[in-house]
Design a protein around this motif. Structure first.
Motif, short mmCIF file in Angstrom:
data_model
loop_
_atom_site.label_atom_id
_atom_site.label_comp_id
_atom_site.label_asym_id
_atom_site.label_seq_id
_atom_site.Cartn_x
_atom_site.Cartn_y
_atom_site.Cartn_z
N SER A 117 13.27 -10.81 2.84
CA SER A 117 12.27 -10.12 2.14
C SER A 117 11.82 -9.00 2.76
O SER A 117 10.90 -8.37 2.47
CB SER A 117 11.17 -11.32 1.90
OG SER A 117 10.34 -11.47 2.77
N GLU A 133 11.24 -5.28 3.62
CA GLU A 133 11.66 -4.10 2.58
C GLU A 133 11.61 -2.78 3.35
O GLU A 133 11.15 -2.48 4.28
CB GLU A 133 10.01 -4.11 1.56
CG GLU A 133 10.08 -4.95 0.67
CD GLU A 133 8.88 -4.98 -0.11
OE1 GLU A 133 7.97 -3.98 0.11
OE2 GLU A 133 8.80 -5.51 -1.19
N ASP A 156 12.24 1.93 2.12
CA ASP A 156 12.04 2.81 1.05
C ASP A 156 13.24 2.90 0.44
O ASP A 156 13.12 3.61 -0.64
CB ASP A 156 11.31 3.98 1.79
CG ASP A 156 9.79 3.64 2.17
OD1 ASP A 156 9.27 2.89 1.74
OD2 ASP A 156 9.59 4.54 3.19
N LYS A 202 17.61 -3.70 -4.70
CA LYS A 202 16.47 -2.86 -5.37
C LYS A 202 15.52 -3.61 -6.25
O LYS A 202 15.93 -4.21 -7.00
CB LYS A 202 17.19 -1.72 -6.16
CG LYS A 202 16.10 -0.58 -6.41
CD LYS A 202 16.82 0.72 -7.07
CE LYS A 202 15.85 1.81 -7.36
NZ LYS A 202 16.59 2.79 -7.82
N GLN A 203 14.25 -3.49 -5.91
CA GLN A 203 13.11 -4.22 -6.66
C GLN A 203 12.75 -3.46 -7.63
O GLN A 203 12.97 -2.11 -7.89
CB GLN A 203 12.08 -4.60 -5.70
CG GLN A 203 12.51 -5.47 -4.24
CD GLN A 203 13.27 -6.68 -4.75
OE1 GLN A 203 12.64 -7.49 -5.35
NE2 GLN A 203 14.43 -6.86 -4.24
N ALA A 204 12.02 -4.09 -8.56
CA ALA A 204 11.17 -3.13 -9.72
C ALA A 204 10.41 -1.90 -9.15
O ALA A 204 10.32 -1.18 -9.60
CB ALA A 204 10.48 -4.11 -10.66
N SER A 205 9.77 -2.43 -8.07
CA SER A 205 8.86 -1.29 -7.57
C SER A 205 9.69 -0.27 -6.92
O SER A 205 8.99 0.85 -6.49
CB SER A 205 7.96 -1.89 -6.35
OG SER A 205 8.99 -2.20 -5.18
N GLY A 206 10.81 -0.20 -6.94
CA GLY A 206 11.55 0.99 -6.42
C GLY A 206 12.16 0.61 -4.78
O GLY A 206 12.84 1.47 -4.25
N LYS A 207 11.38 -0.24 -4.12
CA LYS A 207 11.76 -0.58 -2.57
C LYS A 207 13.00 -1.30 -2.89
O LYS A 207 13.45 -1.94 -3.59
CB LYS A 207 10.40 -1.56 -2.06
CG LYS A 207 9.29 -0.82 -2.09
CD LYS A 207 9.21 0.11 -0.92
CE LYS A 207 7.63 0.70 -0.37
NZ LYS A 207 7.61 1.18 0.73
N TRP A 208 13.36 -1.61 -1.43
CA TRP A 208 14.89 -2.53 -1.25
C TRP A 208 14.39 -3.68 -0.25
O TRP A 208 13.84 -3.27 0.77
CB TRP A 208 15.93 -1.48 -0.79
CG TRP A 208 16.50 -0.65 -1.61
CD1 TRP A 208 15.97 0.70 -1.96
CD2 TRP A 208 17.67 -0.63 -2.27
NE1 TRP A 208 16.82 1.34 -3.00
CE2 TRP A 208 17.96 0.69 -3.02
CE3 TRP A 208 19.04 -1.59 -2.23
CZ2 TRP A 208 19.08 0.72 -3.88
CZ3 TRP A 208 19.92 -1.27 -2.82
CH2 TRP A 208 20.11 -0.05 -3.72
#
Length: 761
Positions: free
Chosen positions: A55, A57, A59, A133-139
């Protein structure tokens, strides 16, 4: 989740570590451009004490890869990117796996597997980090495995791992400065190690430094390239026989082009001495600022002679193929008998494609030099190894002797598992002298310690020579070599050698050979006194002789002698290799009363007249159509043809008579052609009375000159015939003397036998 193979084309530009094989050898580490280098140190610094966890994260995907590689450096392993998943909506990458470089197993190749055995680096390690890649744009890290199934690398060795080798910006600046000062990779690395406080802190290896210096040299040649191009254009305008060609974008990007040139003298020299060629790649190494590669050979004095030059910015196989094909085109597509290069794999492949039918040899000097590096532990541990290794290569006289000596050497020093030595043994036919004796290479001694011909540009090009300076040094070398050849010609003609025997053969050789060639021949002739020849088998037209040196009966050479044709072959094959008869053949000539050298054993390229009697095709050489309008050119062509005609016509009385008849017919035709030419001139100039008078006067003078020339030709022909008759008479008398000597010898033998019988009774 479905994974796809890594797309190299899309990902190569933003990676600084291994993305494919995980191999840790031969990395061509030319740093990618863009923001990656700027961000690498920053991200690595911020992640110095962080441990990855699920988990976690980032950028961007790139930041995740850099973080994992920084973590890998601290722990002691190398990382590489593995598989990925693309979005079905827009095709972008949405999931990436970064693994230990020893993850998985290498696929076993089939028939197309590389012949080079690669080191096993993949052992099925499971360590990896997967980011999505998450929905927020983070990885975010979705999977993490920290355990490895192999030993980790200690901190003092981690800089050798492939993903951690990184030529930073400051290091590049320092390398560029030192390279511009003429320093090579070894010297540059020494400075970097000292500046960094130890090799562990440099951040890359000597191989990386070499690769960077090579790419840097290519990037900085451009301005000098234009200077060379302008010079070559000027030379071609001044000399119709000057040849040059360009491949690729030599002036636009300075990284993909090559250039070749050869002046008229180089092309002319090839017609005389183009039997053996050396492609000198000494200046390709990173130690030199200019990737210069000349084609050279040996002239009749055994000195270097130039056949052309190249500047190589692109050193791919296709570039070398282009260069060799272009050089052959400039040399009228006449292939040499042999060519010597270094053992570079790309050059070997290009030579095989272009020089079909030409014997390819690797430079022994380069191999010995490489041996000092590859076998350094043996050289240091066993001081006697070097001498034994050189003797095994240079002093063995038969293939069986070499194979036995090599086997003993490998076993004695426990080198059976040494990959480099085994690879050189596999290609022994291309560099060990005993396998090359049946081919002409122009060297006076088969067993010399090195086959490295003295470079044509020795003393003119060094590590600090720039492209602009190169042209000036090139011209100086040309002038210097020409002066040396003129001096050698002068010494040959004006300084008669000291004869050591009363042999007519030695006197004959002194007249024909250049000074250096004669000295070698004389050395072999004198040695016949210590190398008696005895008959082993008499087959009628062919006799087998055995020649051994006094006290060395175990080293015998066998000679086949054809009595009728006076053709002979020695097991040492010195004549085939160097073009000079060996002492063993000369010993056979001595016992068979062959008093002078047969013409087919006087190789013209070693004689004083090596440069006479060769007529060139102007169209083949690329000379202009109006070249024959020059009276000098016409005179030179006629002179060469006449010399060739005289040499052939004087071989025997019969051929001489035929040649004289042909000369008389030719003289009549030339006279007729002159009359027709005079008539044409008179008709053209008939309207100008004054010019008529001048033409008539010229005609009378020309006719008078031609009559004088005809008279001289007849006088010389009469002298030639008289000399031929005297030679025949001398030969008859000599044979009579020899017969008398044989008869006297027989009578004496009978008397001796009779005396012995009386003594016994």
């Amino acid at each position: 989740m479905d994974f796809q193979p890594l797309n190299l084309e899309n990902e190569a530009d933003d990676m600084d570590f291994d993305i494919s094989s995980g191999e840790e050898e031969g990395l061509d580490l030319e740093q990618p451009i863009g923001d990656y280098d700027d961000n690498y140190d920053l991200v690595a610094a911020n992640s110095t004490n962080l441990e990855p966890y699920e988990s976690m994260e980032f950028d961007s995907e790139q930041a995740a890869r850099i973080f994992y590689n920084s973590y890998a450096r601290r722990i002691g392993f190398s990382s590489r990117v593995s598989v990925y998943q693309r979005s079905r909506r827009d095709g972008s990458i949405i999931c990436r796996q970064v693994v230990c470089s020893r993850e998985g197993f290498r696929r076993q190749g089939g028939e197309n597997r590389s012949k080079r055995q690669r080191t096993v680096t993949r052992v099925g390690c499971k360590a990896q980090m997967t980011v999505k890649k998450q929905a927020s744009g983070k990885w975010a890290v979705t999977k993490l495995v920290k355990e490895h199934n192999h030993d980790l690398v200690p901190p003092d060795k981690v800089h050798c791992l492939r993903s951690h080798r990184h030529v930073s910006g400051p290091a590049r600046s320092l390398i560029d400065t030192l390279q511009a000062a003429g320093m090579g990779p070894s010297g540059v690395m020494s400075v970097l190690i000292k500046e960094s406080g130890g090799i562990n802190n440099v951040g890359f290896t000597k191989v990386d430094c070499q690769n960077y210096m090579s790419s840097s040299r290519q990037r900085t040649l451009g301005s000098g390239g234009q200077f060379v191009f302008d010079y070559l254009k000027q030379m071609q305008a001044e000399d119709p026989g000057f040849f040059f060609a360009i491949q690729g974008d030599f002036f636009d990007n300075n990284t993909s082009g090559n250039i070749f040139w050869a002046d008229a003298t180089s092309r002319m020299n090839y017609t005389y001495f183009g039997d053996t060629v050396t492609f000198d790649t000494t200046y390709r190494t990173n130690r030199y600022r200019v990737p210069f590669a000349p084609f050279t050979g040996l002239n009749h004095h055994g000195e270097p002679v130039l056949f052309g030059c190249a500047l190589l910015l692109n050193e791919s196989e296709s570039s070398f193929v282009w260069l060799f094909q272009t050089w052959l085109s400039a040399m009228s597509d006449h292939h040499p008998i042999s060519i010597t290069t270094d053992q570079d794999r790309i050059i070997r492949s290009a030579v095989a494609q272009v020089f079909t039918g030409t014997r390819h040899r690797f430079c022994k000097w380069n191999i010995f030099k490489e041996a000092q590096e590859k076998l350094s532990h043996i050289y240091h541990s066993f001081p006697s190894f070097e001498a034994e290794f050189l003797n095994c290569i240079n002093l063995t006289e038969t293939i069986e002797e070499f194979e036995s000596c090599w086997e003993i050497l490998v076993e004695k020093y426990n080198l059976g598992d040494n990959e480099w030595l085994q690879s050189m043994y596999n290609v022994r036919q291309q560099w060990v002298p005993v396998y090359l004796r049946d081919t002409f290479f122009g060297e006076m001694c088969i067993m010399q310690s090195s086959d490295s011909v003295k470079s044509f540009f020795d003393g003119y090009i060094n590590t600090s020579t720039s492209t602009n300076v190169l042209i000036k040094q090139y011209e100086k070398a040309i002038v210097s070599r020409y002066e040396k050849e003129v001096k050698a010609d002068y010494d040959t003609i004006n300084n008669a050698p000291v004869l050591k025997t009363p042999s007519p053969m030695e006197k004959q050789a002194a007249v024909y050979y250049t000074r250096r060639s004669f000295i070698k021949f004389q050395e072999e002739l004198v040695e016949t006194l210590a190398n008696p020849a005895t008959v082993v088998e008499d087959r009628g037209m062919e006799i087998i002789y055995r020649v051994t040196k006094f006290g060395e009966d175990h080293k015998a050479h066998f000679i086949r002698f054809n009595v009728f044709e006076k053709k002979v072959h020695c097991s040492c094959q010195m004549f085939e290799f160097s073009g000079i008869l060996c002492r063993h053949i000369l010993a056979v000539f001595r016992v068979t009363n062959v008093l002078t050298l047969p013409s087919h054993y006087i190789l013209k390229r070693w004689t004083r007249n090596a440069k006479s009697g060769v007529v060139l095709d102007d169209q083949i050489l690329g000379l202009p159509a109006n070249y024959q309008e020059s009276s000098t050119a016409r005179y030179e062509n006629l002179r060469c043809k006449a010399i060739s005609f005289v040499e052939e016509g004087a071989e025997s009385v019969y051929v001489y008579n035929v040649a004289m008849d042909a000369l008389r017919d030719a003289s009549k035709k030339v006279e007729s052609a002159k009359q027709q030419n005079i008539t044409k001139r008179t008709l053209v100039d008939g309207d100008d009375d004054q010019e008529k008078v001048n033409t008539s006067g010229n005609q009378i003078g020309l006719q008078s000159c031609l009559v004088d020339e005809d008279r001289k030709i007849l006088e010389l022909s009469a002298e030639l015939e008289s000399a031929s008759q005297r030679c025949e008479a001398y030969r008859a008398k000599l044979l009579a003397v020899l017969r008398d000597m044989e008869e006297q010898k027989l009578k004496i033998s009978v008397k001796v036998h009779s005396v012995r019988l009386k003594c016994k009774s």
